[in-house]
Design a protein around this motif. Structure first.
Motif, PDB file in Angstrom:
ATOM      1  N   GLU B 133       0.783  -1.117   0.038  1.00 44.23           N
ATOM      2  CA  GLU B 133      -0.011   0.279   0.120  1.00 44.23           C
ATOM      3  C   GLU B 133       1.099   1.304  -0.166  1.00 44.23           C
ATOM      4  OE1 GLU B 133      -2.814  -0.037   3.161  1.00 44.23           O
ATOM      5  OE2 GLU B 133      -3.587  -2.187   2.408  1.00 44.23           O
ATOM      6  N   GLY B 134       1.937   1.126   0.762  1.00 43.93           N
ATOM      7  CA  GLY B 134       2.778   2.433   0.800  1.00 43.93           C
ATOM      8  C   GLY B 134       3.593   2.667  -0.341  1.00 43.93           C
ATOM      9  N   GLU B 136       2.328   1.980  -3.421  1.00 43.10           N
ATOM     10  CA  GLU B 136       1.440   2.399  -4.257  1.00 43.10           C
ATOM     11  C   GLU B 136       1.048   3.855  -4.220  1.00 43.10           C
ATOM     12  OE1 GLU B 136      -2.062  -0.081  -4.524  1.00 43.10           O
ATOM     13  OE2 GLU B 136      -0.653  -1.541  -5.388  1.00 43.10           O
ATOM     14  N   LYS B 137       1.060   4.168  -2.876  1.00 42.38           N
ATOM     15  CA  LYS B 137       0.697   5.523  -2.367  1.00 42.38           C
ATOM     16  C   LYS B 137       1.801   6.352  -2.875  1.00 42.38           C
ATOM     17  CE  LYS B 137      -1.334   7.955   1.344  1.00 42.38           C
ATOM     18  NZ  LYS B 137      -1.679   7.889   2.707  1.00 42.38           N
ATOM     19  N   GLN B 138       3.282   5.957  -2.620  1.00 41.30           N
ATOM     20  CA  GLN B 138       4.221   6.741  -3.075  1.00 41.30           C
ATOM     21  C   GLN B 138       4.085   7.178  -4.590  1.00 41.30           C
ATOM     22  OE1 GLN B 138       6.611   7.734  -0.797  1.00 41.30           O
ATOM     23  NE2 GLN B 138       7.356   8.788  -2.830  1.00 41.30           N
ATOM     24  N   GLU B 140       1.765   6.982  -6.589  1.00 34.70           N
ATOM     25  CA  GLU B 140       0.675   7.993  -6.953  1.00 34.70           C
ATOM     26  C   GLU B 140       1.175   9.283  -6.956  1.00 34.70           C
ATOM     27  OE1 GLU B 140      -3.224   7.586  -5.149  1.00 34.70           O
ATOM     28  OE2 GLU B 140      -3.256   5.419  -5.555  1.00 34.70           O
ATOM     29  N   ILE B 141       1.833   9.495  -5.515  1.00 34.64           N
ATOM     30  CA  ILE B 141       2.394  10.874  -5.346  1.00 34.64           C
ATOM     31  C   ILE B 141       3.424  11.165  -6.433  1.00 34.64           C
ATOM     32  CG2 ILE B 141       3.863  12.063  -3.868  1.00 34.64           C
ATOM     33  CD1 ILE B 141       2.653  10.317  -1.471  1.00 34.64           C
TER      34      ILE B 141
END
Lengths: 175, 212
Positions: B133-134, B136-138, B140-141
Protein backbone atom coordinates in the motif's frame (compact mmCIF):
# COMPACT_ATOMS: atom_id res chain seq x y z
CA UNK A 1 72.67 -45.24 15.13
CA UNK A 2 74.85 -42.25 14.53
CA UNK A 3 78.25 -41.95 16.12
CA UNK A 4 78.55 -39.44 18.89
CA UNK A 5 81.24 -36.79 18.81
CA UNK A 6 82.88 -37.02 22.17
CA UNK A 7 83.81 -33.77 23.90
CA UNK A 8 87.40 -33.20 24.97
CA UNK A 9 86.50 -34.04 28.58
CA UNK A 10 85.71 -37.59 27.57
CA UNK A 11 89.37 -38.37 27.03
CA UNK A 12 90.42 -36.41 30.12
CA UNK A 13 90.91 -38.93 32.95
CA UNK A 14 89.90 -36.68 35.91
CA UNK A 15 86.50 -36.28 34.23
CA UNK A 16 85.75 -39.81 35.40
CA UNK A 17 86.37 -39.03 39.04
CA UNK A 18 83.93 -36.91 40.95
CA UNK A 19 85.81 -33.74 41.83
CA UNK A 20 85.99 -32.68 45.49
CA UNK A 21 86.16 -28.94 44.83
CA UNK A 22 82.66 -27.46 44.65
CA UNK A 23 83.14 -25.19 41.61
CA UNK A 24 85.02 -27.78 39.61
CA UNK A 25 82.46 -30.35 40.54
CA UNK A 26 79.57 -28.18 39.37
CA UNK A 27 81.27 -27.69 36.00
CA UNK A 28 82.05 -31.37 35.78
CA UNK A 29 78.46 -32.35 36.48
CA UNK A 30 77.14 -29.83 33.98
CA UNK A 31 79.43 -31.25 31.32
CA UNK A 32 78.34 -34.77 32.18
CA UNK A 33 74.70 -33.77 32.03
CA UNK A 34 74.98 -32.41 28.52
CA UNK A 35 77.09 -35.37 27.45
CA UNK A 36 74.53 -37.85 28.79
CA UNK A 37 71.67 -36.09 27.06
CA UNK A 38 73.61 -35.83 23.81
CA UNK A 39 74.55 -39.50 23.96
CA UNK A 40 71.00 -40.60 24.59
CA UNK A 41 69.67 -38.30 21.88
CA UNK A 42 72.00 -39.70 19.25
CA UNK A 43 71.66 -43.33 20.24
CA UNK A 44 67.88 -42.87 20.75
CA UNK A 45 67.95 -44.63 24.07
CA UNK A 46 65.93 -43.84 27.12
CA UNK A 47 66.77 -46.18 29.94
CA UNK A 48 69.85 -45.99 32.18
CA UNK A 49 70.41 -49.00 34.35
CA UNK A 50 72.89 -48.04 37.04
CA UNK A 51 73.91 -51.67 37.50
CA UNK A 52 74.86 -52.02 33.87
CA UNK A 53 76.41 -48.68 33.10
CA UNK A 54 79.83 -50.05 32.36
CA UNK A 55 78.68 -52.02 29.36
CA UNK A 56 77.99 -48.65 27.90
CA UNK A 57 80.78 -46.66 26.27
CA UNK A 58 79.32 -43.47 27.72
CA UNK A 59 80.44 -44.19 31.28
CA UNK A 60 83.30 -46.46 30.31
CA UNK A 61 86.05 -45.02 28.15
CA UNK A 62 88.14 -48.05 27.29
CA UNK A 63 90.72 -46.05 25.33
CA UNK A 64 91.90 -44.25 28.49
CA UNK A 65 90.81 -47.09 30.77
CA UNK A 66 88.50 -44.96 32.91
CA UNK A 67 85.05 -45.74 34.28
CA UNK A 68 82.69 -43.38 36.01
CA UNK A 69 81.70 -44.95 39.35
CA UNK A 70 78.01 -45.65 39.80
CA UNK A 71 77.77 -43.16 42.71
CA UNK A 72 78.85 -40.42 40.32
CA UNK A 73 76.32 -41.63 37.74
CA UNK A 74 73.61 -41.40 40.38
CA UNK A 75 74.66 -37.83 41.22
CA UNK A 76 74.42 -36.89 37.55
CA UNK A 77 71.05 -38.58 37.20
CA UNK A 78 69.73 -36.76 40.26
CA UNK A 79 70.88 -33.49 38.71
CA UNK A 80 69.17 -34.40 35.44
CA UNK A 81 66.04 -35.19 37.42
CA UNK A 82 66.09 -31.68 38.89
CA UNK A 83 66.03 -30.10 35.42
CA UNK A 84 63.25 -32.43 34.28
CA UNK A 85 65.43 -34.51 31.98
CA UNK A 86 65.35 -37.76 33.94
CA UNK A 87 63.28 -39.66 36.44
CA UNK A 88 63.78 -42.93 38.30
CA UNK A 89 61.74 -45.90 37.18
CA UNK A 90 61.92 -47.72 40.50
CA UNK A 91 62.24 -46.79 44.14
CA UNK A 92 65.78 -48.08 44.52
CA UNK A 93 66.82 -45.64 41.77
CA UNK A 94 68.58 -48.31 39.79
CA UNK A 95 66.77 -47.73 36.55
CA UNK A 96 66.26 -44.26 35.18
CA UNK A 97 64.49 -42.77 32.23
CA UNK A 98 66.45 -40.07 30.44
CA UNK A 99 64.77 -37.60 28.11
CA UNK A 100 66.82 -35.16 26.12
CA UNK A 101 63.70 -33.08 25.73
CA UNK A 102 61.68 -32.53 28.87
CA UNK A 103 58.30 -34.24 28.90
CA UNK A 104 56.52 -30.95 28.25
CA UNK A 105 58.72 -30.31 25.24
CA UNK A 106 58.06 -33.78 23.91
CA UNK A 107 54.36 -33.22 24.41
CA UNK A 108 54.52 -29.98 22.44
CA UNK A 109 56.54 -31.58 19.65
CA UNK A 110 54.06 -34.44 19.29
CA UNK A 111 51.05 -32.16 19.50
CA UNK A 112 52.50 -29.85 16.86
CA UNK A 113 53.01 -32.81 14.59
CA UNK A 114 49.42 -33.94 15.19
CA UNK A 115 48.20 -30.44 14.40
CA UNK A 116 50.21 -30.12 11.21
CA UNK A 117 49.17 -33.51 9.93
CA UNK A 118 45.49 -33.28 10.73
CA UNK A 119 45.49 -35.83 13.50
CA UNK A 120 43.48 -33.62 15.83
CA UNK A 121 40.35 -35.54 16.70
CA UNK A 122 41.75 -38.85 15.57
CA UNK A 123 43.10 -41.84 17.35
CA UNK A 124 46.70 -42.96 17.03
CA UNK A 125 48.41 -46.05 18.35
CA UNK A 126 51.73 -45.69 20.12
CA UNK A 127 53.29 -47.89 17.48
CA UNK A 128 52.00 -45.53 14.81
CA UNK A 129 53.56 -42.55 16.59
CA UNK A 130 57.00 -43.98 17.24
CA UNK A 131 57.38 -46.56 14.46
CA UNK A 132 54.89 -45.57 11.76
CA UNK A 133 55.76 -44.34 8.30
CA UNK A 134 54.06 -41.00 8.96
CA UNK A 135 56.55 -40.05 11.65
CA UNK A 136 59.82 -41.35 10.22
CA UNK A 137 61.01 -37.76 9.72
CA UNK A 138 60.04 -36.72 13.21
CA UNK A 139 62.30 -36.36 16.19
CA UNK A 140 60.06 -38.60 18.27
CA UNK A 141 60.37 -41.48 15.82
CA UNK A 142 61.76 -44.39 17.76
CA UNK A 143 61.07 -42.73 21.09
CA UNK A 144 60.84 -45.02 24.09
CA UNK A 145 57.20 -45.94 24.77
CA UNK A 146 57.46 -45.06 28.44
CA UNK A 147 58.77 -41.59 27.59
CA UNK A 148 56.03 -41.26 24.99
CA UNK A 149 53.33 -42.16 27.52
CA UNK A 150 54.73 -39.72 30.05
CA UNK A 151 54.87 -36.88 27.55
CA UNK A 152 51.35 -37.67 26.38
CA UNK A 153 50.26 -37.43 29.99
CA UNK A 154 51.46 -33.82 30.04
CA UNK A 155 49.22 -33.25 27.02
CA UNK A 156 46.39 -34.98 28.83
CA UNK A 157 46.82 -32.61 31.76
CA UNK A 158 46.56 -29.70 29.31
CA UNK A 159 43.40 -31.28 27.82
CA UNK A 160 45.06 -31.60 24.43
CA UNK A 161 44.97 -35.37 24.31
CA UNK A 162 43.61 -38.38 26.04
CA UNK A 163 45.30 -41.69 26.47
CA UNK A 164 43.10 -44.66 25.66
CA UNK A 165 43.95 -47.88 27.39
CA UNK A 166 41.76 -50.96 27.52
CA UNK A 167 42.53 -54.65 27.33
CA UNK A 168 45.91 -54.65 25.65
CA UNK A 169 45.09 -51.73 23.42
CA UNK A 170 46.90 -48.50 23.94
CA UNK A 171 46.56 -45.33 22.00
CA UNK A 172 45.97 -41.65 22.19
CA UNK A 173 43.37 -39.28 20.86
CA UNK A 174 44.36 -35.69 20.14
CA UNK A 175 41.97 -32.80 20.69
CA UNK B 1 24.19 -39.32 17.82
CA UNK B 2 23.24 -36.58 20.20
CA UNK B 3 24.43 -38.72 23.05
CA UNK B 4 27.68 -39.26 21.22
CA UNK B 5 28.47 -35.60 21.05
CA UNK B 6 27.18 -34.75 24.49
CA UNK B 7 29.54 -37.36 25.86
CA UNK B 8 32.50 -35.56 24.36
CA UNK B 9 32.11 -32.58 26.64
CA UNK B 10 32.48 -34.76 29.73
CA UNK B 11 35.83 -35.78 31.30
CA UNK B 12 36.33 -38.71 29.00
CA UNK B 13 36.15 -37.51 25.46
CA UNK B 14 36.97 -40.92 24.07
CA UNK B 15 34.05 -42.60 22.42
CA UNK B 16 33.28 -46.21 21.63
CA UNK B 17 34.05 -45.45 18.01
CA UNK B 18 37.47 -44.16 18.98
CA UNK B 19 38.12 -47.37 20.81
CA UNK B 20 37.06 -49.36 17.78
CA UNK B 21 39.38 -47.33 15.56
CA UNK B 22 42.19 -47.89 18.02
CA UNK B 23 41.59 -51.60 18.01
CA UNK B 24 41.61 -51.75 14.23
CA UNK B 25 44.74 -49.64 14.07
CA UNK B 26 46.40 -51.86 16.62
CA UNK B 27 45.66 -54.89 14.50
CA UNK B 28 47.09 -53.05 11.54
CA UNK B 29 50.27 -52.36 13.52
CA UNK B 30 50.53 -56.03 14.41
CA UNK B 31 50.29 -57.03 10.77
CA UNK B 32 52.92 -54.46 9.91
CA UNK B 33 55.23 -55.88 12.55
CA UNK B 34 54.53 -59.38 11.25
CA UNK B 35 55.41 -58.27 7.74
CA UNK B 36 58.64 -56.77 8.97
CA UNK B 37 59.51 -60.05 10.59
CA UNK B 38 58.79 -62.03 7.42
CA UNK B 39 60.73 -59.59 5.28
CA UNK B 40 63.74 -59.95 7.49
CA UNK B 41 63.60 -63.73 7.45
CA UNK B 42 63.15 -63.68 3.68
CA UNK B 43 66.33 -61.73 3.31
CA UNK B 44 68.15 -64.11 5.64
CA UNK B 45 66.92 -67.15 3.78
CA UNK B 46 67.90 -65.73 0.45
CA UNK B 47 71.45 -65.27 1.66
CA UNK B 48 71.43 -68.71 3.22
CA UNK B 49 70.24 -70.30 -0.02
CA UNK B 50 73.04 -68.55 -1.87
CA UNK B 51 75.51 -69.93 0.61
CA UNK B 52 74.12 -73.43 0.25
CA UNK B 53 74.31 -73.26 -3.52
CA UNK B 54 77.94 -72.25 -3.28
CA UNK B 55 78.63 -75.27 -1.16
CA UNK B 56 76.86 -77.45 -3.68
CA UNK B 57 73.87 -78.38 -1.53
CA UNK B 58 71.18 -77.76 -4.07
CA UNK B 59 68.53 -79.91 -2.42
CA UNK B 60 68.58 -77.83 0.79
CA UNK B 61 68.70 -74.61 -1.15
CA UNK B 62 65.62 -75.73 -3.04
CA UNK B 63 63.84 -76.46 0.24
CA UNK B 64 64.70 -73.03 1.55
CA UNK B 65 63.51 -71.37 -1.63
CA UNK B 66 60.23 -73.25 -1.38
CA UNK B 67 59.82 -71.96 2.17
CA UNK B 68 60.70 -68.49 0.98
CA UNK B 69 58.07 -68.72 -1.73
CA UNK B 70 55.46 -69.72 0.81
CA UNK B 71 56.40 -66.81 3.06
CA UNK B 72 56.11 -64.44 0.13
CA UNK B 73 52.59 -65.67 -0.45
CA UNK B 74 51.79 -65.05 3.20
CA UNK B 75 53.21 -61.58 2.83
CA UNK B 76 50.94 -60.72 -0.09
CA UNK B 77 47.96 -62.10 1.82
CA UNK B 78 48.92 -59.93 4.78
CA UNK B 79 49.08 -56.98 2.41
CA UNK B 80 45.51 -57.62 1.35
CA UNK B 81 44.36 -57.81 4.93
CA UNK B 82 46.27 -54.66 5.73
CA UNK B 83 44.43 -52.87 2.97
CA UNK B 84 41.13 -54.04 4.37
CA UNK B 85 42.03 -52.77 7.79
CA UNK B 86 43.18 -49.42 6.44
CA UNK B 87 39.92 -49.09 4.59
CA UNK B 88 38.04 -49.92 7.75
CA UNK B 89 39.89 -47.19 9.65
CA UNK B 90 39.11 -44.69 6.91
CA UNK B 91 35.46 -45.74 6.85
CA UNK B 92 35.17 -45.34 10.59
CA UNK B 93 36.85 -41.97 10.58
CA UNK B 94 34.74 -40.78 7.70
CA UNK B 95 31.58 -41.99 9.43
CA UNK B 96 32.56 -39.80 12.36
CA UNK B 97 32.98 -36.86 10.05
CA UNK B 98 29.57 -37.58 8.57
CA UNK B 99 28.09 -37.63 12.04
CA UNK B 100 29.56 -34.23 12.63
CA UNK B 101 28.01 -33.02 9.39
CA UNK B 102 24.60 -34.34 10.43
CA UNK B 103 25.00 -32.75 13.82
CA UNK B 104 25.91 -29.45 12.22
CA UNK B 105 22.87 -29.63 9.98
CA UNK B 106 20.69 -30.42 12.99
CA UNK B 107 21.95 -27.43 14.91
CA UNK B 108 21.38 -25.21 11.91
CA UNK B 109 17.92 -26.63 11.48
CA UNK B 110 16.86 -25.98 15.06
CA UNK B 111 18.26 -22.45 14.89
CA UNK B 112 16.29 -21.88 11.71
CA UNK B 113 13.14 -23.26 13.35
CA UNK B 114 13.57 -20.96 16.31
CA UNK B 115 13.84 -18.01 13.98
CA UNK B 116 10.76 -19.14 12.08
CA UNK B 117 8.81 -19.41 15.32
CA UNK B 118 9.42 -15.70 15.86
CA UNK B 119 7.89 -14.84 12.49
CA UNK B 120 4.22 -15.71 11.84
CA UNK B 121 2.93 -15.83 8.27
CA UNK B 122 -0.06 -13.57 9.11
CA UNK B 123 2.23 -10.93 10.45
CA UNK B 124 4.44 -11.09 7.40
CA UNK B 125 1.42 -10.84 5.12
CA UNK B 126 0.18 -7.83 7.03
CA UNK B 127 3.56 -6.18 6.80
CA UNK B 128 3.80 -7.00 3.11
CA UNK B 129 0.31 -5.63 2.44
CA UNK B 130 1.08 -2.46 4.27
CA UNK B 131 4.33 -2.09 2.40
CA UNK B 132 2.57 -2.65 -0.89
CA UNK B 133 0.00 0.00 0.00
CA UNK B 134 2.76 2.35 0.96
CA UNK B 135 4.57 1.76 -2.33
CA UNK B 136 1.40 2.36 -4.30
CA UNK B 137 0.73 5.57 -2.46
CA UNK B 138 4.28 6.66 -3.13
CA UNK B 139 3.84 5.85 -6.82
CA UNK B 140 0.66 7.91 -6.99
CA UNK B 141 2.39 10.83 -5.39
CA UNK B 142 5.28 10.46 -7.82
CA UNK B 143 2.92 10.35 -10.78
CA UNK B 144 1.12 13.48 -9.72
CA UNK B 145 4.35 15.33 -9.19
CA UNK B 146 6.00 14.23 -12.43
CA UNK B 147 2.93 14.88 -14.60
CA UNK B 148 2.56 18.50 -13.48
CA UNK B 149 6.23 19.10 -14.03
CA UNK B 150 6.14 17.48 -17.47
CA UNK B 151 3.42 19.80 -18.72
CA UNK B 152 5.26 22.86 -17.53
CA UNK B 153 8.52 21.65 -18.98
CA UNK B 154 7.02 21.09 -22.43
CA UNK B 155 5.73 24.57 -22.62
CA UNK B 156 8.93 25.97 -21.29
CA UNK B 157 11.12 24.04 -23.63
CA UNK B 158 9.54 25.17 -26.84
CA UNK B 159 9.61 28.76 -25.70
CA UNK B 160 13.09 28.50 -24.38
CA UNK B 161 14.31 26.86 -27.54
CA UNK B 162 12.94 29.57 -29.68
CA UNK B 163 14.48 32.18 -27.47
CA UNK B 164 17.81 30.41 -27.48
CA UNK B 165 17.80 30.11 -31.23
CA UNK B 166 17.33 33.80 -31.48
CA UNK B 167 20.08 34.41 -28.99
CA UNK B 168 22.55 32.10 -30.66
CA UNK B 169 21.97 33.68 -34.02
CA UNK B 170 22.50 37.08 -32.52
CA UNK B 171 25.58 35.78 -30.79
CA UNK B 172 27.08 34.37 -33.93
CA UNK B 173 26.31 37.51 -35.85
CA UNK B 174 27.89 39.58 -33.12
CA UNK B 175 30.97 37.47 -32.78
CA UNK B 176 31.58 36.81 -36.46
CA UNK B 177 32.78 40.27 -37.37
CA UNK B 178 34.82 40.48 -34.20
CA UNK B 179 36.98 37.44 -34.89
CA UNK B 180 38.73 38.77 -37.94
CA UNK B 181 39.78 41.78 -35.86
CA UNK B 182 41.46 39.60 -33.26
CA UNK B 183 43.05 37.25 -35.72
CA UNK B 184 44.19 39.94 -38.08
CA UNK B 185 47.66 40.08 -36.59
CA UNK B 186 48.82 36.54 -37.52
CA UNK B 187 49.43 35.34 -41.06
CA UNK B 188 46.70 35.73 -43.59
CA UNK B 189 46.30 32.13 -44.80
CA UNK B 190 45.41 30.92 -41.27
CA UNK B 191 42.43 33.19 -41.03
CA UNK B 192 39.75 31.03 -42.60
CA UNK B 193 40.18 27.69 -40.83
CA UNK B 194 40.34 29.39 -37.41
CA UNK B 195 37.14 31.18 -37.99
CA UNK B 196 35.38 27.93 -38.73
CA UNK B 197 36.82 26.24 -35.64
CA UNK B 198 35.77 28.93 -33.28
CA UNK B 199 32.29 28.84 -34.68
CA UNK B 200 31.87 25.12 -34.32
CA UNK B 201 33.18 25.34 -30.76
CA UNK B 202 30.62 27.93 -29.90
CA UNK B 203 27.88 25.85 -31.42
CA UNK B 204 28.80 22.84 -29.30
CA UNK B 205 29.14 24.88 -26.17
CA UNK B 206 25.85 26.66 -26.48
CA UNK B 207 23.49 23.66 -26.41
CA UNK B 208 25.36 22.36 -23.31
CA UNK B 209 24.80 25.59 -21.58
CA UNK B 210 21.11 25.37 -22.39
CA UNK B 211 20.72 21.88 -21.09
CA UNK B 212 22.23 22.87 -17.81
Amino acid sequence: MAEIEWPWQYSFPPFFTLQPHADTRAKQIAAWKSLVLEYYRITKQAVVDVREIHTNSLFNNTSINRKLPSEAVLVILEELGKSGNASPLDKTKQRWLVYWHTLEEWGDIIYNWAQENGFIGSVCTFFELTQGEDTSEQEFHGLDTEVLIRSLKTLEAAKKAEIISFDDNQGVKFF
Amino acid sequence: MGIFFAKKKQPSRVTEQDKAILQVKQTRDKIKQYQKKIEQSLEKERLLAKELLKNGREDRALLLLRKKKYQEQVLTRADGQLENLERMVHDLEFAQVEMKVVDGLKTGNTALKQLHALLSIDEIEKVMDETREGIEKQREIDEILTSTFAVEEEIDESEIEAELDALTEADINEKAPEIPKDVLLPDVPKELPEEEKSRTKEKIQEPIAVMA
